[in-house]
Design a protein around this motif. Structure first.
Motif, PDB file in Angstrom:
ATOM      1  N   HIS A 126       0.853  -1.188   0.000  1.00 10.44           N
ATOM      2  CA  HIS A 126       0.000   0.000   0.000  1.00 10.44           C
ATOM      3  C   HIS A 126       0.889   1.238   0.000  1.00 10.44           C
ATOM      4  CE1 HIS A 126      -3.125   2.848   1.148  1.00 10.44           C
ATOM      5  NE2 HIS A 126      -4.011   1.919   0.860  1.00 10.44           N
ATOM      6  N   ILE A 166       2.282   5.163  -0.685  1.00 13.33           N
ATOM      7  CA  ILE A 166       1.780   6.496  -0.381  1.00 13.33           C
ATOM      8  C   ILE A 166       2.315   7.449  -1.443  1.00 13.33           C
ATOM      9  CG2 ILE A 166       1.742   8.376   1.305  1.00 13.33           C
ATOM     10  CD1 ILE A 166       2.237   6.269   3.483  1.00 13.33           C
ATOM     11  N   GLY A 219       3.357  -0.589   9.811  1.00 12.22           N
ATOM     12  CA  GLY A 219       2.917   0.704   9.315  1.00 12.22           C
ATOM     13  C   GLY A 219       3.840   1.776   9.869  1.00 12.22           C
ATOM     14  N   LEU A 267      -3.261   7.830   8.540  1.00  7.87           N
ATOM     15  CA  LEU A 267      -3.002   6.768   7.569  1.00  7.87           C
ATOM     16  C   LEU A 267      -3.512   5.420   8.069  1.00  7.87           C
ATOM     17  CD1 LEU A 267       0.647   7.705   6.497  1.00  7.87           C
ATOM     18  CD2 LEU A 267      -1.415   7.894   5.089  1.00  7.87           C
ATOM     19  N   HIS A 268      -3.828   5.335   9.359  1.00  2.77           N
ATOM     20  CA  HIS A 268      -4.250   4.082   9.966  1.00  2.77           C
ATOM     21  C   HIS A 268      -5.698   4.186  10.431  1.00  2.77           C
ATOM     22  CE1 HIS A 268       0.116   4.705  10.733  1.00  2.77           C
ATOM     23  NE2 HIS A 268       0.185   3.483  10.243  1.00  2.77           N
ATOM     24  N   ILE A 308      -0.392   6.113  15.408  1.00  4.18           N
ATOM     25  CA  ILE A 308       0.750   5.383  14.887  1.00  4.18           C
ATOM     26  C   ILE A 308       1.122   4.268  15.861  1.00  4.18           C
ATOM     27  CG2 ILE A 308       1.576   7.387  13.630  1.00  4.18           C
ATOM     28  CD1 ILE A 308       3.792   7.685  15.749  1.00  4.18           C
ATOM     29  N   ASN A 313       0.709  -7.876   8.514  1.00  2.95           N
ATOM     30  CA  ASN A 313       0.619  -6.418   8.576  1.00  2.95           C
ATOM     31  C   ASN A 313       0.393  -5.968  10.008  1.00  2.95           C
ATOM     32  OD1 ASN A 313       0.861  -6.129   5.784  1.00  2.95           O
ATOM     33  ND2 ASN A 313      -1.335  -6.242   5.455  1.00  2.95           N
ATOM     34  N   ASP A 326      -0.174  -2.665  11.171  1.00  2.00           N
ATOM     35  CA  ASP A 326      -0.301  -1.352  10.548  1.00  2.00           C
ATOM     36  C   ASP A 326      -1.519  -0.550  10.984  1.00  2.00           C
ATOM     37  OD1 ASP A 326      -2.325  -2.811   9.398  1.00  2.00           O
ATOM     38  OD2 ASP A 326      -1.769  -2.367   7.326  1.00  2.00           O
ATOM     39  N   HIS A 340      -3.828   0.153   8.069  1.00  2.00           N
ATOM     40  CA  HIS A 340      -3.375   0.949   6.921  1.00  2.00           C
ATOM     41  C   HIS A 340      -3.771   0.311   5.585  1.00  2.00           C
ATOM     42  CE1 HIS A 340      -0.378   3.675   4.910  1.00  2.00           C
ATOM     43  NE2 HIS A 340      -0.352   2.688   4.044  1.00  2.00           N
ATOM     44  N   HIS A 384      -9.581   3.048   4.548  1.00  2.00           N
ATOM     45  CA  HIS A 384      -9.280   4.473   4.763  1.00  2.00           C
ATOM     46  C   HIS A 384     -10.478   5.162   5.401  1.00  2.00           C
ATOM     47  CE1 HIS A 384      -5.707   4.308   2.174  1.00  2.00           C
ATOM     48  NE2 HIS A 384      -6.459   3.573   1.350  1.00  2.00           N
TER      49      HIS A 384
END
Length: 248
Positions: free
Chosen positions: A143, A145, A184, A205-206, A211, A236, A238, A241, A245
């Protein structure tokens, strides 16, 4: 989980340091590595437990560093049960500005470092009849960015993902398990190295809207080291992530 001997590359800061710390807390023997002797010595003193901790300074892109890691683990603790390939570099650079020398840095340290350290460890694990390798990749393989052009490191990490599944396939019948962790955004010194002064600004983003922490990665590594029926997986870590979305 029985007491194991664990090698952690890139262990002087960030994720690697958190992994080494957790395994030591759980009573395991740990061999830590970093390219910087100053940083490694500082971490060695900070972690303590020197009856169960050894250190090897060296550039992981050089096969001789891998050999020294195995030799040290055997000399100090008599086994190589777990290898955690964490050492690596990561930074953003527009694709059109990447030249051969720049790309080689990432292929040498990230991919070749993981490749040849795994090779050295598996040679010993085959003698022991078992072992576990855990590779650190990146969620950006699956994925990307758009605002973070990082083709060189992402391509090298994609190679690590492929290597993980290939090694799991080749050596599963010898009771050697190979898995990957695909983080992530994790709060670590890596963010500052990439010019990100406020890592929490990337929380969106998550799906969890935060984070990750280095301890999150360490806890998953501990699980994978102890599990005897998980192999060939890229997990993952993440915060969602890849899964989806939030609408802006």
């Amino acid at each position: 989980m029985k007491k194991q001997t664990v090698i952690v590359t890139g262990a002087s800061t960030g994720i690697g340091k958190a992994i080494a710390t957790l395994f030591l807390e759980r009573g395991h023997n740990v061999v830590i590595n970093a390219a910087s002797e100053v940083n490694l010595n500082s971490t060695y003193q900070e972690l303590g437990n020197h009856d169960r901790l050894a250190r090897v300074t060296g550039d992981i892109s050089k096969p001789e560093t891998a050999e020294l890691l195995i030799e040290t683990a055997l000399a100090r603790f008599g086994a190589v049960d777990v290898l955690i390939n964490n050492a690596g570099i990561f930074e953003a650079k527009p694709f059109m500005e990447v030249d051969a020398n720049y790309l080689d840095r990432f292929l040498d340290i990230n991919l070749k470092g993981t490749f040849f350290t795994s090779q050295a460890a598996i040679a010993q694990m085959l003698k022991q009849g078992e072992g576990s390798i855990i590779n650190i990749g990146t969620v950006l393989v699956d994925h990307a960015i758009g605002g973070f052009p990082a083709t060189a490191p992402v391509v090298s990490k994609a190679g690590i993902h492929a290597l993980t599944r290939q090694l799991a396939t080749e050596f599963g019948k010898f009771n050697i398990r190979v898995n990957g962790i695909s983080p992530g955004i994790i709060r670590s010194p890596l963010q500052a190295k990439n010019g990100i002064s406020d890592a929490d600004s990337l929380a969106g983003l998550h799906l969890l809207n935060r984070i990750g922490e280095t301890k999150d990665v360490a806890e998953l590594a501990l699980y994978l080291a102890g599990s005897n029926f998980v192999t060939g997986e890229i997990i993952n870590l993440d915060g969602g992530h890849v899964a989806g979305h939030h609408l802006a």
